[in-house]
Design an enzyme around this catalytic site. Structure first.
Site, mmCIF file in Angstrom:
data_model
loop_
_atom_site.group_PDB
_atom_site.id
_atom_site.type_symbol
_atom_site.label_atom_id
_atom_site.label_comp_id
_atom_site.label_asym_id
_atom_site.label_seq_id
_atom_site.Cartn_x
_atom_site.Cartn_y
_atom_site.Cartn_z
ATOM 1 C CE LYS A 51 -3.504 -0.037 2.753
ATOM 2 N NZ LYS A 51 -4.913 0.197 2.968
ATOM 3 N NE ARG A 65 -6.363 4.045 4.941
ATOM 4 C CZ ARG A 65 -7.642 3.892 4.678
ATOM 5 N NH1 ARG A 65 -8.146 2.694 4.549
ATOM 6 N NH2 ARG A 65 -8.417 4.934 4.539
ATOM 7 N N GLY A 85 -8.101 -7.285 4.994
ATOM 8 C CA GLY A 85 -8.856 -7.267 6.244
ATOM 9 C C GLY A 85 -8.186 -7.967 7.404
ATOM 10 C CG MET A 125 -2.461 -7.211 9.698
ATOM 11 S SD MET A 125 -0.788 -6.870 9.325
ATOM 12 C CE MET A 125 -0.916 -6.372 7.646
ATOM 13 N NE ARG A 147 -5.988 -4.330 -2.602
ATOM 14 C CZ ARG A 147 -6.514 -4.543 -1.401
ATOM 15 N NH1 ARG A 147 -5.756 -4.556 -0.345
ATOM 16 N NH2 ARG A 147 -7.798 -4.750 -1.268
ATOM 17 C CG HIS A 152 -13.700 -10.652 4.903
ATOM 18 N ND1 HIS A 152 -14.021 -11.927 5.310
ATOM 19 C CD2 HIS A 152 -12.372 -10.519 5.092
ATOM 20 C CE1 HIS A 152 -12.936 -12.509 5.768
ATOM 21 N NE2 HIS A 152 -11.914 -11.688 5.648
ATOM 22 C CB SER A 178 10.523 -42.808 -12.261
ATOM 23 O OG SER A 178 9.400 -42.028 -11.913
ATOM 24 C CB CYS A 228 6.050 -41.191 -11.048
ATOM 25 S SG CYS A 228 6.825 -42.509 -10.101
ATOM 26 C CE1 TYR A 280 8.613 -39.082 -15.974
ATOM 27 C CE2 TYR A 280 10.691 -39.358 -17.133
ATOM 28 C CZ TYR A 280 9.703 -39.850 -16.290
ATOM 29 O OH TYR A 280 9.812 -41.106 -15.778
HETATM 30 C C1 PEP Z 1 5.860 -43.256 -4.850
HETATM 31 O O1 PEP Z 1 6.195 -43.957 -3.904
HETATM 32 O O2 PEP Z 1 6.145 -42.053 -4.944
HETATM 33 C C2 PEP Z 1 5.062 -43.826 -5.943
HETATM 34 C C3 PEP Z 1 4.779 -43.116 -7.010
HETATM 35 O O3 PEP Z 1 4.586 -45.085 -5.774
HETATM 36 P P1 PEP Z 1 3.303 -45.447 -4.891
HETATM 37 O O4 PEP Z 1 2.642 -44.142 -4.525
HETATM 38 O O5 PEP Z 1 2.460 -46.298 -5.751
HETATM 39 O O6 PEP Z 1 3.924 -46.152 -3.744
#
Ligand code: PEP
Ligand code: MG
Length: 897
Positions: free
Chosen positions: A8, A81, A90, A92, A348, A466, A781, A848, A868
């Site tokens: 502000k 303020r 809101g 503070m 803002r 709010h 992975s 993963c 990835y």
């Molecule tokens: C993991 O352990 O991150 C995984 C992807 O395998 P799961 O969740 O199936 O154990």
């Protein structure tokens, strides 16, 4: 200078002083965030130079305003303020009209020529001061939870009743004068302190209260949710008061340079005649639209500012255009018109929901206002979820009667059970209930309950109230100003205008895009992203910038298709075991159980032979959908006892099929029992104990891929071994893979089946031994679910028992299963990548675990050079955007460092 002056303060200074702006801003000064930090580091003491600096700055304001602070004839009034680096709406505190006392009020009366106005300002000051400075900042716990503001509000209502008037503005000067006296007496009675008559004391009290509010309960809660560091501190803005409540030629309003609800490039806002800013936000009176475009169902008959004060509207419109051009982003502005003169009180960057964030970014890029990189960085990846928000099926919605209608403050559909307090919302939600929080209005004290609710429904307030601001920030479904229902919160029910009674726990459905409320629970459907042009334009840019691939965790062709639609470039995790759950799993599950319950290799092999057909069928279907994009197929992971049936009929069926008695079967089941299954006979250990299980799966994979190849469909499987901790396990399994590969080539008469062989890194030891693992693996992975579990020693399945306390006590910054613990688990991942690539420079590396769909974690994965990330289908757009942002931020960092 946001870090020093707060958002502000920095913007006020820029609006007033920047050569391109020079806007009409009431004079004032900012006490920096450094003072706040000093205040907390030094037992709530100020730096010794502060007082003199405030006095000097005040003298300058006096000069500019031609008034004097504390002067009896021509008093200068100030506002105090808060203003942190990041806006905390809101959360503070604010004190207005500082400088009024029994003497200076005479000057204000004389100068304004309006006694009623002057006493109204005075009673507001006493109320705010008692509430904010004496009670809240003083750390007083109100008796029975009823604070001084509520006590005073109730008194105000009583006086209105006695006088037979409805609005505050209908009270006379005398009424207000009496109220000032009464409010002072109430302060003394309930808070045991006098309202300070000396303007300087009022000012310093206000400054202290703002600093104290940084560590107020609601501010701390908000920071936790928004992940704002405690050490930032707040600045304090001290500014000359201007009044929107000096009569019918005065007003105050809030506006946005573009519509924050849908992103349209149209000036949008609300105002109230003869009112102060807090009246707009408090939502007590229905604000009027500033122009035709801003009209809604509630305000369609009210006069627009454009009509009411055409000249000032023109000036405001011109200012808003300049502001947007200057800041190159949608601005949220507050203005006041005092006796026909326009003042800018705040600007803002405006909060917006995901739908508008995407539209504004795409539009501003097209308009040439911002470049592609800025457009990509503008959208918070987590906000993309809102574009995928479920909506009610319009055909089904049409057949339901709208029981109430309010203003559509937060889009999307939501279904839940009605609760009437924030505490109930928190409690019900902790039991896994979906709740809709129904309130007259919300206040910052309600944030926790609001956060836990599916949606919020309020009877009061407008699009800038709010509830609306907070819900919009979170992308939550929200309906405000639903005055057609009346709430009986003590008895826990509400009544619609048709007399329908909805009790606590009853199901309701809210359409936050239309503002409509329905009884019962309507089915929600997914939205068609393809129709969202802005999304498509933005994501086209995203794909140009991101360098990491984004894959999906999916186990059925349907999920894979869904993920491809969201932009997945492959499957990063196909969990084989999922074919034994859900639709159509009866037969394969029975065969799997048969295999598990087999006693000899012979029995097991015959069961596996039968199972083979099903496994191959499912893998083939998924490979086919992916048309040559990589599909990482993980071999069976869970401990076998997870598949053991518990009901008697199923057991009897098995015993018949296997030709063994129930008691023998039960003995075999007992033998599978483990004390610690998560660390037990699972993952690669199954394949080591029963190589025939690996063999069957690998054969299914190669045959599926080989057959597709012969049918002219490209297929690229990646065979992934789970829960490994060293090279020898991998080599052991690789021997099976090599043997089956050769056999399959011969059987199908093909020369080659392209594939990769790799492993998950889920055990800390695997990360540490990555150099030798990479001798056998083509890819890694990171299974960060298990890696987090095994690094912390926190059971994935039991964390609910202790994690909340850890978060409360700040023993952890967040749930490590949601966002990668970068300094701990992250180190292991880094080591794994580095050591793996030392052995095999072109080692393909991905993630993963669930973290693959968390924006912060995606950025981390980019920073350590992963190829990835892989996440559940609905997180794919988030991961794509986060990956692009990471690439851009990376480039920017390299450029500037
Ligand atoms: C993991 O352990 O991150 C995984 C992807 O395998 P799961 O969740 O199936 O154990
Ligand atoms: Mg795992």
């Amino acid at each position: 200078m946001k870090n020093l002056l707060g958002g502000k303060g920095a913007n006020l200074a820029e609006m007033a002083g920047h050569k391109d702006l020079k806007l009409p801003v009431p004079p004032g000064f900012t006490i920096t965030t450094e003072v706040c930090t000093y205040f907390y580091d030094n037992k709530r003491q100020y730096p010794s130079t502060l007082e003199k600096q405030i006095k000097d700055a005040l003298a300058q304001v006096e000069k500019l305003m031609g008034k004097k602070f504390g002067d009896v004839k021509n008093p200068l009034l100030m506002s105090v303020r808060s203003g942190a680096r990041k806006s905390m709406p809101g959360m503070m505190d604010t004190v207005l009209n500082i400088g009024l006392n029994d003497e200076t009020i005479q000057g204000l009366i004389a100068e304004s020529g309006d006694e009623r106005f002057a006493y109204d300002a005075y009673r507001r000051l006493v109320m705010m001061y008692a509430d904010v400075v004496i009670e809240k900042a003083g750390g007083m716990e109100p008796a029975k939870g009823i604070g001084i503001r509520k006590i005073m509000d109730e008194r105000l209502e009583e006086v209105k009743k006695e006088k037979g008037v409805e609005l505050d503005t209908d009270l006379s000067a005398d009424d207000l004068k009496k109220l000032v006296k009464e409010f002072k007496a109430l302060t003394k009675k309930h808070l045991k302190q006098d309202f300070p008559e000396t303007p300087w004391d009022q000012l310093m009290g206000g400054v202290g209260a703002v600093f104290a509010s940084w560590n107020g309960k609601r501010a701390i809660e908000y920071r936790r949710i928004e992940r704002i560091p405690d050490e930032w501190g707040t600045a304090v803005n001290v500014q000359a008061m201007v009044f929107g409540n000096m009569g019918n030629d005065s007003c105050t309003g809030v506006a946005f340079t573009r519509n924050p609800g849908n992103g349209e490039n149209k000036f949008y806002g609300e105002y109230l005649v003869n009112a102060q800013g807090e009246d707009v936000v408090a939502g007590i009176r229905t604000p009027a639209p500033i122009n035709q475009y801003s009209k809604n169902d509630h305000s369609k008959n009210l006069t627009t500012l454009e009509k009411f004060m055409p000249e000032q509207y023109k000036e405001l419109d011109e200012i808003q255009q300049r502001l947007e051009k200057h800041y190159k982003d949608m601005q949220d502005i507050e203005f006041t018109i005092e006796k026909g003169k326009l003042y800018m009180l705040q600007c803002r960057v405006g909060k917006r929901n995901g739908v508008s964030a995407v539209k504004m970014a795409a539009d501003m890029y097209k308009e040439g206002m911002i470049d592609a990189e800025t457009a990509i960085l503008r959208v918070n990846p987590n906000q993309l979820v809102e574009l995928l928000l479920p909506m009610f099926d319009p055909d089904i919605e049409k057949t339901h009667k709208v029981i109430a209608k309010g203003l559509p403050a937060g889009p999307g559909g939501a279904v839940g059970r009605v609760v009437f307090s924030s505490e109930d919302a928190v409690e019900w939600a902790s039991k896994g209930e979906k709740v809709i929080l129904v309130r007259e209005e919300t206040s910052p004290e309600d944030v926790d309950g609001m956060h836990k609710s599916e949606a919020i429904l309020t009877t009061k307030g407008g699009m800038t109230s709010h509830a609306a601001l907070v819900a919009r920030g979170w992308g939550k479904c929200c309906i405000v100003g639903c005055s057609e229902i009346s709430i009986h919160d003590k008895e826990k029910y509400f009544v619609t205008k048709d007399g329908k009674k909805i009790k606590e726990g009853d199901w309701v459905s809210l359409n936050g895009s239309k503002g409509t409320v329905y009884e019962g629970s309507l089915p929600l459907i997914d939205v068609d992203l393809n129709k969202n042009q802005s999304y498509k334009q933005l994501m086209t840019l995203v794909d140009k910038y991101k360098t990491m691939g984004v894959r999906t965790n999916a186990d059925t062709p349907k999920d894979v298709e869904q993920a491809t639609y969201f932009g997945a470039e492959g499957v990063g995790l196909f969990r084989t075991e999922h074919m034994f759950y859900g639709e159509g799993s009866d037969k394969p599950l029975f065969l799997l159980r048969k295999m598990i319950m087999s006693d000899t290799e012979q029995e097991r092999k015959s069961a596996l032979n039968e199972l083979f057909t099903f496994v191959k069928r499912d893998i083939k279907a998924t490979l086919e959908v992916m048309k040559g994009n990589p599909v990482t197929i993980r071999l069976l992971d869970p401990p076998l006892h997870e598949f053991v049936p518990h009901d008697k009929a199923k057991l009897q069926e098995l015993s018949k099929e296997l030709g063994v008695s129930m008691s023998i079967l039960n003995r075999r089941i007992l033998a599978l029992h483990e004390n610690n299954p998560m660390l037990g006979h699972r993952g690669v250990r199954l394949g080591v104990s029963y190589p025939e299980i690996t063999e069957m799966q690998v054969r299914a994979i190669f045959e599926a891929a080989g057959e597709l190849q012969k049918e002219g469909v490209k297929a690229f499987p990646e065979i992934m071994i789970p829960v490994t901790c060293g090279r020898h396990e991998l080599s052991h399994q690789k021997a099976i893979v090599d043997k089956v590969y050769d056999e399959t080539l011969e059987k199908l008469g093909v020369k080659k089946i392209p594939y990769l062989y790799g492993t998950m890194i889920e055990i800390p030891r695997a990360a540490l031994k990555a150099d030798s693992m990479a001798m056998v693996a083509d890819f890694f992975s990171f299974g960060t679910n298990d890696l987090t579990q095994m690094s912390f020693g926190f059971s994935r399945d039991d964390i609910g028992g202790f994690l909340p306390k850890y978060l409360d006590l700040k023993l952890l910054p967040g749930d490590p299963f949601v966002s990668i613990d970068q300094s701990g688990v992250g180190e292991l991942i880094k080591i794994g990548v580095e050591r793996g690539r030392k052995t095999k420079p072109n080692l393909k590396v991905g993630i993963c675990g669930e973290h693959g769909g968390d924006a912060e974690s995606v950025k981390f994965c980019h920073s350590i050079g992963m190829n990835y990330v892989s996440c559940s289908p609905f997180r794919v757009p988030i991961a794509r955007l986060a990956a692009a942002q990471a690439a851009i931020e990376d480039k920017k960092y390299v450029k500037t460092s």
